[in-house]
Design a protein around this motif. Structure first.
Motif, PDB file in Angstrom:
ATOM      1  N   VAL A   1      19.072  21.177   0.153  1.00  0.00           N
ATOM      2  CA  VAL A   1      20.123  21.634   1.068  1.00  0.00           C
ATOM      3  C   VAL A   1      20.841  20.426   1.658  1.00  0.00           C
ATOM      4  N   ALA A   2      20.077  19.419   2.085  1.00  0.00           N
ATOM      5  CA  ALA A   2      20.676  18.205   2.655  1.00  0.00           C
ATOM      6  C   ALA A   2      21.542  17.496   1.611  1.00  0.00           C
ATOM      7  N   LYS A   3      21.024  17.370   0.404  1.00  0.00           N
ATOM      8  CA  LYS A   3      21.767  16.671  -0.644  1.00  0.00           C
ATOM      9  C   LYS A   3      23.074  17.388  -0.975  1.00  0.00           C
ATOM     10  N   PHE A   4      22.998  18.683  -1.230  1.00  0.00           N
ATOM     11  CA  PHE A   4      24.186  19.411  -1.652  1.00  0.00           C
ATOM     12  C   PHE A   4      25.106  19.756  -0.482  1.00  0.00           C
ATOM     13  N   GLY A   5      24.577  19.691   0.740  1.00  0.00           N
ATOM     14  CA  GLY A   5      25.398  19.907   1.916  1.00  0.00           C
ATOM     15  C   GLY A   5      25.951  18.616   2.483  1.00  0.00           C
ATOM     16  N   VAL A   6      25.596  17.501   1.847  1.00  0.00           N
ATOM     17  CA  VAL A   6      26.028  16.164   2.261  1.00  0.00           C
ATOM     18  C   VAL A   6      25.752  15.986   3.761  1.00  0.00           C
ATOM     19  N   MET A   7      24.478  16.177   4.102  1.00  0.00           N
ATOM     20  CA  MET A   7      24.048  16.032   5.487  1.00  0.00           C
ATOM     21  C   MET A   7      22.666  15.381   5.515  1.00  0.00           C
ATOM     22  N   HIS A   8      22.288  14.865   6.657  1.00  0.00           N
ATOM     23  CA  HIS A   8      20.968  14.257   6.820  1.00  0.00           C
ATOM     24  C   HIS A   8      19.905  15.351   6.736  1.00  0.00           C
ATOM     25  N   VAL A   9      18.715  14.988   6.260  1.00  0.00           N
ATOM     26  CA  VAL A   9      17.617  15.949   6.116  1.00  0.00           C
ATOM     27  C   VAL A   9      17.279  16.594   7.461  1.00  0.00           C
ATOM     28  N   SER A  10      17.294  15.811   8.538  1.00  0.00           N
ATOM     29  CA  SER A  10      16.965  16.382   9.849  1.00  0.00           C
ATOM     30  C   SER A  10      18.024  17.400  10.284  1.00  0.00           C
ATOM     31  N   THR A  11      19.282  17.162   9.926  1.00  0.00           N
ATOM     32  CA  THR A  11      20.348  18.125  10.239  1.00  0.00           C
ATOM     33  C   THR A  11      20.117  19.418   9.471  1.00  0.00           C
ATOM     34  N   ALA A  12      19.817  19.286   8.186  1.00  0.00           N
ATOM     35  CA  ALA A  12      19.553  20.468   7.356  1.00  0.00           C
ATOM     36  C   ALA A  12      18.359  21.249   7.895  1.00  0.00           C
ATOM     37  N   PHE A  13      17.298  20.544   8.273  1.00  0.00           N
ATOM     38  CA  PHE A  13      16.100  21.212   8.778  1.00  0.00           C
ATOM     39  C   PHE A  13      16.377  21.913  10.109  1.00  0.00           C
ATOM     40  N   ASN A  14      16.995  21.197  11.052  1.00  0.00           N
ATOM     41  CA  ASN A  14      17.217  21.760  12.388  1.00  0.00           C
ATOM     42  C   ASN A  14      18.133  22.981  12.351  1.00  0.00           C
ATOM     43  N   PHE A  15      19.209  22.928  11.586  1.00  0.00           N
ATOM     44  CA  PHE A  15      20.098  24.079  11.514  1.00  0.00           C
ATOM     45  C   PHE A  15      19.466  25.218  10.714  1.00  0.00           C
ATOM     46  N   SER A  16      18.651  24.886   9.723  1.00  0.00           N
ATOM     47  CA  SER A  16      17.932  25.925   8.979  1.00  0.00           C
ATOM     48  C   SER A  16      16.951  26.646   9.899  1.00  0.00           C
ATOM     49  N   LYS A  17      16.300  25.905  10.781  1.00  0.00           N
ATOM     50  CA  LYS A  17      15.381  26.519  11.749  1.00  0.00           C
ATOM     51  C   LYS A  17      16.122  27.501  12.661  1.00  0.00           C
ATOM     52  N   LYS A  18      17.315  27.111  13.096  1.00  0.00           N
ATOM     53  CA  LYS A  18      18.113  28.007  13.941  1.00  0.00           C
ATOM     54  C   LYS A  18      18.483  29.279  13.176  1.00  0.00           C
ATOM     55  N   LEU A  19      18.800  29.125  11.889  1.00  0.00           N
ATOM     56  CA  LEU A  19      19.127  30.289  11.066  1.00  0.00           C
ATOM     57  C   LEU A  19      17.899  31.171  10.863  1.00  0.00           C
ATOM     58  N   GLU A  20      16.732  30.549  10.737  1.00  0.00           N
ATOM     59  CA  GLU A  20      15.487  31.321  10.602  1.00  0.00           C
ATOM     60  C   GLU A  20      15.231  32.124  11.880  1.00  0.00           C
ATOM     61  N   GLU A  21      15.421  31.496  13.036  1.00  0.00           N
ATOM     62  CA  GLU A  21      15.209  32.180  14.314  1.00  0.00           C
ATOM     63  C   GLU A  21      16.121  33.397  14.456  1.00  0.00           C
ATOM     64  N   ARG A  22      17.281  33.348  13.843  1.00  0.00           N
ATOM     65  CA  ARG A  22      18.235  34.458  13.925  1.00  0.00           C
ATOM     66  C   ARG A  22      18.036  35.472  12.791  1.00  0.00           C
ATOM     67  N   GLY A  23      17.070  35.202  11.913  1.00  0.00           N
ATOM     68  CA  GLY A  23      16.742  36.150  10.854  1.00  0.00           C
ATOM     69  C   GLY A  23      17.568  36.015   9.585  1.00  0.00           C
ATOM     70  N   TYR A  24      18.307  34.907   9.432  1.00  0.00           N
ATOM     71  CA  TYR A  24      19.186  34.738   8.268  1.00  0.00           C
ATOM     72  C   TYR A  24      18.534  33.954   7.125  1.00  0.00           C
ATOM     73  N   LEU A  25      17.522  33.160   7.445  1.00  0.00           N
ATOM     74  CA  LEU A  25      16.799  32.371   6.445  1.00  0.00           C
ATOM     75  C   LEU A  25      15.307  32.568   6.645  1.00  0.00           C
ATOM     76  N   SER A  26      14.553  32.381   5.575  1.00  0.00           N
ATOM     77  CA  SER A  26      13.095  32.348   5.700  1.00  0.00           C
ATOM     78  C   SER A  26      12.596  31.035   5.108  1.00  0.00           C
ATOM     79  N   PHE A  27      11.537  30.502   5.707  1.00  0.00           N
ATOM     80  CA  PHE A  27      10.908  29.262   5.253  1.00  0.00           C
ATOM     81  C   PHE A  27       9.648  29.609   4.486  1.00  0.00           C
ATOM     82  N   SER A  28       9.338  28.798   3.489  1.00  0.00           N
ATOM     83  CA  SER A  28       8.091  29.019   2.759  1.00  0.00           C
ATOM     84  C   SER A  28       7.634  27.728   2.087  1.00  0.00           C
TER      85      SER A  28
END
Length: 197
Positions: free
Chosen positions: A57-84
């Motif tokens: 996600v970070a690579k293809f989104g041209v963003m830092h890994v921490s940015t990809a992780f932190n925003f993905s966590k916010k999306l998970e909290e809202r029910g839009y993404l799941s982590f595994s």
């Protein structure tokens, strides 16, 4: 030497000017859905990769890994993404779009024409003159040389997926595309409910 410097400065100025317009268009488009650009981009990437690592996600989104992780966590909290984690790869964290996330992407895409898009408007005269939108062949070659074949392959695959789902209609998505996305969203929702019960 002056030619190389002028080329670099021209690329910088054009890129900055274009990004400012793209960013404004993108923000206005997704604002009613409570997402920022990074969140929407992550959802889009996860949907097209169908189970991506945070690093992908970070690579293809041209963003830092921490940015990809932190925003993905916010999306998970809202029910839009799941982590595994996967049995064959315990080190990597994977994200997948949930049924709710698929429904949101569908809704966002269906409301594309609700806002103005200056980049689209600025490109229409080119389309009227040549019968097609600008294709950016040289720019894509430069991007391929910077980010590699994998980046461009995923880029192209994402747009082939969108073309398959939405066709090349001027008036937005076809009913078949809407039905396909809606069906996929319903199937994911059923799977999530089955997994919960």
């Amino acid at each position: 030497m002056p030619e190389a410097m002028l080329y670099s400065q021209r690329m910088a100025q054009l890129s900055k000017a274009l990004w400012k317009a793209v960013e404004k268009d993108w923000q206005h488009w997704i604002k009613p859905f409570g997402l920022n650009i990074n969140e929407h981009h992550i959802l889009w990437i996860a949907a097209h990769l169908k189970g991506a690592t945070i690093s992908e996600v970070a690579k293809f989104g041209v963003m830092h890994v921490s940015t990809a992780f932190n925003f993905s966590k916010k999306l998970e909290e809202r029910g839009y993404l799941s982590f595994s984690k996967r049995e064959d790869d315990k080190r990597s964290t994977y994200v997948e779009v949930t049924g709710q996330g698929s429904k949101l992407l569908l809704e966002i895409n269906n409301h594309y024409f609700d806002t103005e898009h200056s980049v689209l408007t600025g490109s229409l005269p080119v389309r009227q003159l040549y019968g097609r939108f600008p294709e950016f062949i040289e720019l894509m070659a430069v991007i391929r040389n910077i980010y590699g074949d994998d980046f461009m392959d995923i880029f192209e695959q994402g747009f082939r997926n969108m073309d398959r789902l939405y066709g090349q209609e001027d008036n937005g998505p076809s009913q078949g595309a809407v039905g396909a996305l809606a069906g996929e969203a319903e199937e994911l929702s059923r799977e999530e409910k089955d997994g919960v019960s």
